[in-house]
Scaffold this active site. Structure first.
Site, PDB file in Angstrom:
ATOM      1  N   GLU A   1     -69.327 -22.503 -37.684  1.00 56.13           N
ATOM      2  CA  GLU A   1     -68.830 -22.644 -36.311  1.00 56.13           C
ATOM      3  C   GLU A   1     -68.080 -24.008 -36.329  1.00 56.13           C
ATOM      4  O   GLU A   1     -67.103 -24.236 -35.586  1.00 56.13           O
ATOM      5  CB  GLU A   1     -69.806 -22.494 -35.457  1.00 56.13           C
ATOM      6  CG  GLU A   1     -70.420 -21.079 -35.121  1.00 56.13           C
ATOM      7  CD  GLU A   1     -71.689 -21.048 -34.264  1.00 56.13           C
ATOM      8  OE1 GLU A   1     -71.437 -20.715 -33.273  1.00 56.13           O
ATOM      9  OE2 GLU A   1     -72.992 -20.958 -34.924  1.00 56.13           O
ATOM     10  N   ASN A  28     -71.045 -21.731 -51.452  1.00 56.54           N
ATOM     11  CA  ASN A  28     -70.031 -20.923 -52.456  1.00 56.54           C
ATOM     12  C   ASN A  28     -68.435 -21.424 -51.888  1.00 56.54           C
ATOM     13  O   ASN A  28     -68.146 -21.368 -50.482  1.00 56.54           O
ATOM     14  CB  ASN A  28     -70.007 -19.549 -51.969  1.00 56.54           C
ATOM     15  CG  ASN A  28     -69.179 -18.498 -52.745  1.00 56.54           C
ATOM     16  OD1 ASN A  28     -67.850 -18.526 -52.592  1.00 56.54           O
ATOM     17  ND2 ASN A  28     -69.330 -17.938 -53.763  1.00 56.54           N
TER      18      ASN A  28
END
Ligand SMILES: Cc1cc2nc3c(=O)[nH]c(=O)nc-3n(C[C@H](O)[C@H](O)[C@H](O)COP(=O)(O)OP(=O)(O)OC[C@H]3O[C@@H](n4cnc5c(N)ncnc54)[C@H](O)[C@@H]3O)c2cc1C
Lengths: 340, 746
Positions: B711, B637
């Protein structure tokens, strides 16, 4: 937080009366006092709310200006008269805290905000002479990067006199350089305290922080005729670009005549328990050309008695450079709140 | 089980807004600490955690008379009256060594030592202040840099060997023409998500219910059951939204069982929310690492040997290892590598995973060393990385499932304007500031675990998808809706999503950037099953236009089932389910890494470029620009993905310039335990951030082609900023954070 009585004062007289009671404290913006109450550093028996007192005016006064104690930091910083005539003060205010905090913070409260020393604000540390007179000072042997290099008392960590805290205000550093006076009112009447006498160095009584008598209300601050409207600079070195207290700060005002300095106002922040100002450092500039060499001499005088600790030795060099830079920038004009 | 088919998947239709966005900004969706049902709100009690104020020793006594008599107090738990638990020995790091008032020992300053339960939070806190704790202090182990000689191998190194050698490093160094050898230091950091840790617990007979702010509902469920010695089935954990975790909520910490214990004793629902200052110790942090790094290269820049020896602090309670040596093993193709990771015990709270554990500090240090090597070789830093490009995984001698890092270097360098860089420090300035450019490589492993999901076709052609995963603000709801919708070819706005409830099918911890890579394949499997069921339903239904076809001839698209051989022959999902009496049709699915996963390595990559301005007098740093391009497989997305990467970059800037927990050397306590003094960047510290992704699916990794992105953003960024500061000032700072005083004094 401990239970406390709360009372909204209807007039200065009523506030002074209520403020005289044992354990009473004035509540202004609350941005410092309420935090400290939550941390159990302060536990007043009663709060006297002075937010509704008619102390919110900024008025031209003789040849200077009078600032009511309840004028908010943002209103003061953005006031047309202050921006035009005392841009140093405006710039200092806008370098402090965040917009939200400045909207609440008051002139009187800013004067009386307490140190950010970790060992003062965290009651888990057993030693802090400000918080618990006689308990010692954990900061001298602790993490002391933000601590004082001038005017501190250091008789060892166990002494009841030791205190190496700093005063954290930006506003006060500019006010010191501008020769402000503090107007106070108490049960015995009104008096005016010069800025240099208002904040106290720790001496042998670190818990006594100002010249205020118990229960006295700050009603306003006056500034004398503007000397540095054209040439001033507030320089603040800090760990991030906003919303951080000064590692060191410099309030510099210059009155220039030709290429020479007619008079100077110079104060350091972040280095002592009060804005650090020395008449000799300003006198050495008078009549001299505005050069980096002369500025460095002023810096050397200001810093000549510096004594540093494990983590704050950098402050001397940072302050020295800061003084030269701030005075240099002051010769170039007077920005208004440039580094907000 | 889905087979990892190696054909390009159909592009999934993206939601252009965050699924739960409106309910968040309107305050409708509830965070764990905000619930006031199903129990009676007036029954809710408030617990306050009392912490030790010494770093090491024993509690001799707790005088509680004044506290017991304080207004509103219901009960006080201390080591002297808390119920004894039949705790199994801890199995770190999945389950942490907790402080549950089972003994009187104190292992760090800030350790939970009592819980005060009262009718209101203020009453609980007031009473807590009245407790008089008497200690018998013991000498404390404090500090790291001054105690490196005490370093030892970790007792439980976990999966990774603490020492690791490949090839002959010493031989490599002896052949090298250029050697870099320095020590690099990273600080202790604390996660500080916006939402503090917090729990509401209440008992329903033998059954325990908790709302808990966690990255792992299944883990909390298992850990609570084990700690309190009750069946797992008796524990129900709910957490619809998490206000950030960054690893600190990946494990269950002491306050969770303590809250459950308080609820059991009082027979009432109890709420225990940590205060900000309580998040600097009892809920983990990233350890400080001291890294000795040595790089040897031939004159053409080829790495002949890389060595990194890490020493870090670990709590006396538990040996947690931050694998800062990771990137030295696999980021570049060197002829030899030698790494080790040792710990120095300290009286501190337990360390834990923090956003990009290992790689965040690892790239922060290694990538400065690489910059130094490039300078010594008189070589462009990007060129040095290309010369040592690892086409296969050097740490396992096996291929990557996908690696397009070269394209990242190229694209980010172009977007940044790297060719304008002057390698000589102090060659660029603007006003009173030196300007510098720096770059570094970003990397983080691609992880994936077994996960399950459930889907339903609902009346009106709507869908439901559920999985026992979590949304930390990362966009899990959003991509779950997208994936479920794609399975039946409907619009993602027609999907209802449920997660964060332990009654849902199990999913892994939202950590290690694995949630989407694990949960989406399970949803994909579930929707395939559902599609088959719906096809069979239509085939058997005489009223369906698809009646009598073969299952495999039927596919779904645009809210319809259709005949692949004759697409105009179709049945809408709305009609199909209506004819089924509007009874939902349900299917479950699961997915796990293929057995062949050990044949290949999966890793994400990126190239980060930074421009900084450093004031010549104050030495304050402004990061003007970050340009970063990532190879993270399929971008699921655009909005939530870029948001994750940018957030990671801001963390990287924070790592470079701001964050550090300072420990008092006498009391062993974090001194700057508030967000006023524990600095993270504010808006004024962040310039422009230009993030792009290659968006090349990694279909050997999973059928979605997507590796996690939570991360990687923090990795590389810190070193890119540090290298830019060097380019600006000529000062090489090897200890983070790079504060103005360090630059000035260097
Ligand atoms: C996160 C954070 C960051 C900050 N950063 C900065 C910074 O960078 N620079 C900076 O300068 N400041 C900073 N501040 C401090 C801020 O400027 C002070 O908190 C504020 O000025 C205090 O004003 P107040 O009106 O809220 O005072 P209060 O909190 O209401 O009062 C403070 C004290 O003054 C007393 N008092 C108030 N008014 C009167 C009066 N009229 N007469 C007598 N006594 C009175 C009160 O009794 C109390 O003891 C920061 C604060 C926070 C919380």
């Amino acid at each position: 937080m401990k239970d406390f009585a709360y009372q909204r004062a209807a007039s200065s007289e009523a506030a002074i009366h209520a403020g005289n009671a044992r354990g009473a404290k004035f509540l202004a913006g609350g941005t410092n006092l309420v935090d400290l109450m939550k941390y159990r550093v302060e536990s007043p028996a009663a709060l006297v709310d002075i937010n509704h007192l008619d102390l919110t005016q900024i008025t031209p006064d003789q040849d200077g200006v009078r600032i009511g104690a309840m004028v908010r930091n943002s209103d003061l910083a953005n006031h047309a008269l202050i921006r035009q005539s005392y841009p140093l003060l405006s710039q200092a205010l806008l370098s402090g805290a965040s917009p939200q905090l400045r909207n609440m913070a008051s002139t009187g409260g800013n004067l009386l905000q307490r140190t950010r020393c970790y060992y003062f604000t965290d009651v888990s540390f057993p030693a802090c002479n400000k918080r618990e007179p006689g308990s010692g000072c954990a900061a001298v042997k602790g993490y002391n990067r933000i601590h004082a290099i001038l005017g501190q008392t250091d008789k060892g960590s166990t002494s009841g006199e030791t205190c190496i805290a700093t005063h954290p205000s930006d506003m006060c550093v500019a006010m010191a350089a501008l020769d402000a006076k503090v107007e106070v009112e108490g049960a015995k009447g009104k008096r005016t305290i010069s800025f240099a006498d208002f904040h106290k160095l720790p001496g042998s009584t670190p818990w006594i922080e100002t010249a205020l008598h118990p229960g006295e209300l700050i009603v306003g601050v006056t500034l004398p005729a503007a000397k540095y409207a054209k040439n001033s600079y507030y320089l603040k070195a800090r760990d991030r670009n906003s919303y951080a207290f000064a590692l060191i700060s410099v309030a510099a005002g210059l009155e220039l005549e030709g290429g020479n300095i007619k008079s100077a106002g110079l104060a350091l922040g972040g280095v002592a328990l009060k804005p650090w100002r020395m008449p000799e450092a300003e006198h050495v500039l008078v009549g001299k050309p505005a050069t980096p060499e002369n500025f460095a001499r002023a810096a050397d005088i200001l810093l000549k008695d510096a004594k540093t600790y494990e983590h704050n030795a950098f402050k001397v060099e940072m302050a020295r450079r800061g003084v030269v830079r701030a005075l240099t920038l002051a010769t170039q004009g007077a920005p208004e709140g440039a580094n907000a | 089980m889905m087979q990892a088919a190696e054909k390009a998947p159909k592009p999934v239709k993206q939601l252009d807004h965050r699924y739960e966005g409106i309910s968040k900004v309107t305050g409708k969706i509830k965070y764990a600490g905000e619930f006031s049902e199903p129990f009676a709100k007036s029954d809710l009690l408030y617990a306050y955690l009392v912490q030790s104020t010494i770093p090491s020793g024993d509690i001799v006594s707790i005088d509680r008379a004044a506290a017991d008599n304080s207004a509103g107090v219901v009960t006080i738990l201390t080591p002297f009256n808390a119920p004894k638990l039949s705790q199994a020995p801890p199995q770190p790091p999945a389950r942490r060594n907790l402080s549950l008032l089972q003994d009187t020992s104190v292992s760090y300053n800030g350790q939970p030592i009592a819980v005060v339960v009262a009718r209101s939070l203020d009453e609980a806190k007031s009473a807590a202040a009245l407790l008089k704790v008497k200690y018998a202090p013991k000498p404390a182990k404090i500090g790291l840099k001054n105690r490196l000689a005490e370093a030892r191998w970790p007792k439980d190194p976990g999966k990774e060997p603490a020492g690791n050698h490949r090839g002959d490093a010493q031989a490599g160094f002896s052949k090298a023409t250029v050697i870099i050898e320095n020590t690099y230091i990273t600080p202790i950091q604390h996660h500080n998500p916006m939402e503090p840790h917090g729990t509401i617990a209440w008992w329903d007979g033998p059954k325990l219910n908790v709302y808990d702010s966690t990255q792992y509902i299944t883990g909390v469920r298992q850990s609570l059951a084990k700690t309190l010695n009750i069946p797992v089935d008796f524990v129900h954990v709910v957490d619809p939204v998490v206000g950030g975790g960054f690893g600190s909520k990946g494990s269950m910490w002491s306050h969770v069982p303590l809250c459950a214990m308080a609820a059991r004793i009082t027979g009432k629902p109890v709420k225990l929310i940590l205060e900000r200052e309580q998040m600097f110790g009892p809920v983990g942090g990233r350890p400080s690492t001291v890294n000795k790094i040595k790089l040897g290269a031939s004159a053409d820049g080829k790495l002949l040997a890389m060595q990194q020896d890490v020493v870090m602090n670990a709590s006396v309670m538990e040996d947690f290892v931050e694998h800062a040596e990771g990137p030295t093993k696999n980021l570049y193709m060197s002829s030899a590598n030698s790494v080790s990771a040792k710990i120095v015990e300290a009286n501190l709270g337990v360390s834990t995973f923090m956003r990009a554990p290992g790689e965040a500090p690892g790239t922060a240090v290694l990538e400065i060393a690489m910059d130094e090597l490039a300078e010594k070789l008189n070589m462009d830093p990007v060129q040095l990385r290309l010369v040592n490009y690892a086409e296969t995984d050097p740490s396992h001698d096996r291929p990557w499932t996908s690696k397009n890092l070269k394209d990242c270097y190229q694209q980010a360098a172009d977007r940044f304007g790297w060719s304008k860089r002057n390698a000589t420090p102090r060659s660029m300035s603007d006003g009173n500031a030196w300007i510098g450019y720096g770059m570094a490589t970003a990397t983080y492993p691609a992880n994936r675990s077994a996960a399950m999901a459930i889907v339903r076709l609902l009346p009106g052609g709507r869908m439901f998808v559920g999985s026992g995963t979590q949304d930390l603000g990362t966009g899990t709801y959003t991509i779950m809706a997208q994936q479920a919708a794609a399975g039946l070819g409907i619009d993602p706005t027609l999907v209802e999503v449920k997660l964060g409830d332990s009654t849902l099918p199990k999913a892994p911890v939202s950590g290690g950037s694995q949630s989407s890579a694990s949960v989406l394949p399970a949803i994909q499997d579930a929707t395939s099953q559902l599609k088959l069921k719906l096809a069979d339903l239509a085939i058997a239904d005489a009223a369906s236009p698809l009646h009598g076809l073969k299952t495999l001839d039927i596919d779904a698209k645009d809210g319809k089932l259709f005949n692949r051989n004759n697409p105009t022959q179709s049945d809408t999902l709305t009609d199909l389910i209506a004819r089924n009496g509007n009874k939902p049709v349900e299917a479950t699915g699961s997915a796990e890494p293929a057995e062949s996963k050990d044949a290949m390595s999966s890793q994400s990559w990126g190239a980060v470029f930074a421009e900084v301005a450093v004031d010549k007098d104050t030495h304050m740093v402004k990061v003007r620009r970050i340009v970063a391009t990532y190879d993270i497989g399929t971008l699921l997305n655009q909005k939530t993905g870029h948001n994750q990467l940018m957030g990671g970059i801001v963390w990287g800037i924070s790592f470079a310039l701001h964050e550090e927990a300072h420990i008092d050397s006498v009391y062993g306590r974090v001194v700057n335990e508030s967000l006023a003094e524990y600095h993270v960047p504010v808006n004024a510290d962040i310039g422009t951030i230009d993030v792009s992704t290659l968006n090349i699916p990694d279909l050997k990794f999973n059928p979605i082609g997507s590796r996690g992105i939570g991360e990687i953003g923090i990795t590389g960024t810190a070193a890119a900023v540090a290298n830019a500061i060097y380019n600006a000032t000529g000062k090489r700072i090897r200890e983070y954070p790079i504060t103005p005083d360090k630059i000035m004094l260097a």
